[in-house]
Motif scaffolding. Structure first.
Motif, short mmCIF file in Angstrom:
data_model
loop_
_atom_site.label_atom_id
_atom_site.label_comp_id
_atom_site.label_asym_id
_atom_site.label_seq_id
_atom_site.Cartn_x
_atom_site.Cartn_y
_atom_site.Cartn_z
N LEU A 517 0.98 -1.18 0.04
CA LEU A 517 -0.02 0.02 0.19
C LEU A 517 0.96 1.17 -0.04
N LYS A 525 -4.45 -0.90 -3.75
CA LYS A 525 -5.80 -0.91 -3.09
C LYS A 525 -6.92 -1.66 -3.83
N ARG A 529 -8.27 -5.18 -1.88
CA ARG A 529 -9.68 -4.82 -1.64
C ARG A 529 -10.40 -6.40 -2.05
#
Length: 631
Positions: A517, A525, A529
């Motif tokens: 990240l 991201k 996710r």
């Protein structure tokens, strides 16, 4: 010829597949190949870094850390006697990304990489700025790794070539209106001095890194021999075959005493990649140089690689005209081809570069390797930079500007401090040359449009350029004539948000995920996710079933107000406005990523935002509406 054994760094599974097949080899394919590598006896295997962390998340939806751990387990890299040392490529302060990072991020990434089995970190800086690599060299040594200091080869740019005027008087004018040639910067001593400084900082290997394949045989001879005289640590030579020098220059490096040579295995060699080890091995056999590698094991890998390459056909520019199959241990070469190898050796020792190149090109033609890329050779740019520019102009439906953009590269390089063309600066310069070509096409002054990365480069955030940037030019681009180095104190750690819609999970679940990240936020991201969504769905599946109401699909309202549209294809990485917000002309409303360069979209409309028509991480096409304003 008496000399120590030649050690080999195999690039097949990192730089080889990156150069030829856009880093699309998946973990399943690598798992099939690794058992065949265990007894190949390569000194080093380059397996990680470069574009791998970005690409495996972006295109394959795979974990970079899992990939490294898989290599480490197979090659026993954490033991006292690994089957091969594992190496990665780091862009110094840029690590594996495209922007500078503070020391805390460098240390976190290197520490995790070494803990997961990495042995050698090849460290370079796109500007050859020693300040940008010194901390990495120190950290790698302190953490128990081997620091490999890479000096980036580049050439002084040709003067910007204006469009030719027709007729006799046009030619006459061009003969007498040329500017005096500027002083040469990239001499042999320039590269040797950088190597000395890296060795003094603690580099245990020095690499001459020729990412564009522009080291011709005579420069390979002069620089490698100078490095062997001036540094005490092993010297490695890394090149590519794109413009047609790679094989001949590698031969010249061997003759001049290089300790380690970077190669690929047959089906992943030549073209825009490094030379094939099989051809290097034949040269060494003819010279009596022992190559420290098990060629029988290489043959077993080669057999498996053919299927691996066929699986990558959609990214293979030469899938219909691959080189012919060849096993140097079993196949008998015709006498005239063996004579070409011997002639090339004689020409190399005699310093006859033209005859040497001719012999090597005939060898490559016989085996069916790609011909030299004359455009890359003439323009003196990396092949990847050229292909990125082509793709960018295609997205803009402005392919007719390619020659103009290529002609502008020397100007952009000089304006930006005569920077070498290597990731990330090659992408920054290529992108900016395209933008200047578009400015000229649209009747605007040069540098009306500029990427965020070009602004940062000129500001000084990437480091010291080989030649000082004109303060007037810096003011034009950044708004200030003062150099402004990267300010570590301004770095803010990325947020690791809690995801209430996924049961309150944090986006990054552990340290290695948080490092992704930090390093590649725009890509990580989405990748992270998806991991949390998988976990959440698995957890929900174990619970009592819940009645799901059928959703009613509502068509979007038609666009009636003025809009801001995408200037080119790209991915939305930041949205700066929201519904109901008042916007003035010149305000940044969105940030999108195109060709891995971030660009601000400034509003040319003053008004109230009616709605934002795109989402974060969404891919958008050219001219797609992004933001609608109230009438």
């Amino acid at each position: 010829m008496t000399r120590p054994k030649l050690k080999i760094r195999d690039l097949t599974l990192r730089d080889g597949q990156q150069s030829l097949f856009a880093t699309r080899m998946n973990q399943e394919t690598i798992n099939k190949l690794l058992p065949f590598y265990e007894d190949a006896n390569f000194y080093i295997m380059e397996v990680w870094g470069g574009a791998v962390p970005d690409s495996v998340m972006r295109y394959l939806d795979e974990s970079p850390w899992n990939r490294l751990r898989t290599f480490s387990k197979a090659m026993d890299s954490k033991s006292e006697h690994p089957k091969a040392l594992l190496s990665a490529l780091s862009r110094g302060r840029n690590l594996f990304g495209y922007v500078p990072y503070p020391d805390s991020v460098l240390e976190g990434f290197y520490k995790e990489a070494i803990a997961n089995g990495l042995n050698v970190m090849r460290i370079f800086d796109a500007l050859n700025d020693i300040d940008n690599v010194k901390e990495s060299i120190k950290l790698i040594n302190r953490l128990g790794g081997i620091a490999d200091g890479a000096v980036c080869y580049t050439v002084d740019p040709k003067q910007e070539a204006p469009a030719e005027e027709g007729g006799f008087f046009g030619k006459l004018k061009s003969m007498f209106s040329g500017k005096p040639a500027p002083e040469k910067i990239f001499t042999d001593e320039y590269f040797v001095d950088k190597a000395r400084q890296m060795e003094a900082l603690g580099a245990k290997i020095i690499t001459l890194k020729d990412m564009a394949g522009l080291v011709n045989p005579s420069r390979a001879a002069s620089i490698i021999s100078a490095l062997k005289r001036e540094v005490k640590v092993p010297v490695d030579f890394h090149t590519h075959c794109t413009p047609g020098y790679g094989l001949a220059s590698s031969l010249m490096a061997i003759i001049n005493g290089v300790d380690i040579l970077d190669t690929n295995i047959w089906w992943f060699g030549g073209g825009s990649a490094a030379p094939a080890i099989e051809l290097i091995w034949i040269f060494c056999q003819r010279m009596g140089v022992e190559v420290e590698v098990n060629m029988e094991a290489v043959g077993r890998i080669r057999n498996e690689l053919l299927d691996a390459r066929k699986n990558l056909a959609q990214f293979d520019l030469h899938k219909d005209d691959m080189q012919r199959p060849f096993d140097p241990l079993k196949d008998q070469l015709p006498p005239e081809i063996l004579a070409l190898f011997d002639s090339a050796i004689d020409f190399a020792k005699a310093g006859d570069e033209i005859a040497l190149l001719d012999a090597c090109h005939k060898i490559e033609v016989y085996f069916g390797f790609p011909k030299p890329n004359e455009l890359v050779k003439t323009a003196e740019v990396p092949g990847g930079m050229y292909s990125n520019m082509v793709a960018q102009l295609r997205d803009l439906k402005s392919e007719d500007l390619l020659e103009d953009a290529m002609r502008l590269i020397p100007m952009v390089r000089r304006d930006a401090g005569l920077i070498p063309l290597v990731t990330p600066t090659s992408q920054i310069v290529g992108n900016q040359a395209v933008l200047v070509a578009l400015d000229r096409k649209n009747g605007k002054p040069d540098y009306t449009n500029k990427s965020n990365q070009f602004i940062s480069l000129v500001k000084g955030e990437y480091g010291h350029t080989p030649v000082a940037i004109d303060p007037a030019f810096r003011e034009k681009i950044t708004g200030s004539p003062e150099e402004c180095p990267y300010d570590v104190s301004k770095y803010s750690k990325p947020e690791n948000p809690t995801l209430p819609e996924l049961g309150g999970k944090q986006l990054a679940s552990n340290n290695e995920e948080y490092l992704l990240l930090e390093l590649l936020p725009a890509v990580a991201k989405g990748f992270l996710r998806r991991r949390r969504e998988e976990e959440f769905k698995a957890e929900e599946a174990t619970k009592a079933p819940v009645e799901i109401k059928e959703e009613t699909i509502v068509e979007s309202d038609p666009i009636t107000g003025p809009v801001i549209s995408a200037p080119m294809c790209g991915r939305i990485v930041d949205i700066k406005v929201k519904k109901g917000q008042k916007v003035k002309k010149g305000d940044t409303v969105l940030v999108y990523e195109a060709m891995k360069m971030e660009n601000d979209i400034e509003s040319d409309i003053e008004g109230i935002v009616k709605r934002v028509l795109v989402n974060l991480d969404e891919q958008v096409g050219n001219d797609v509406p992004l933001i609608e304003f109230e009438d």
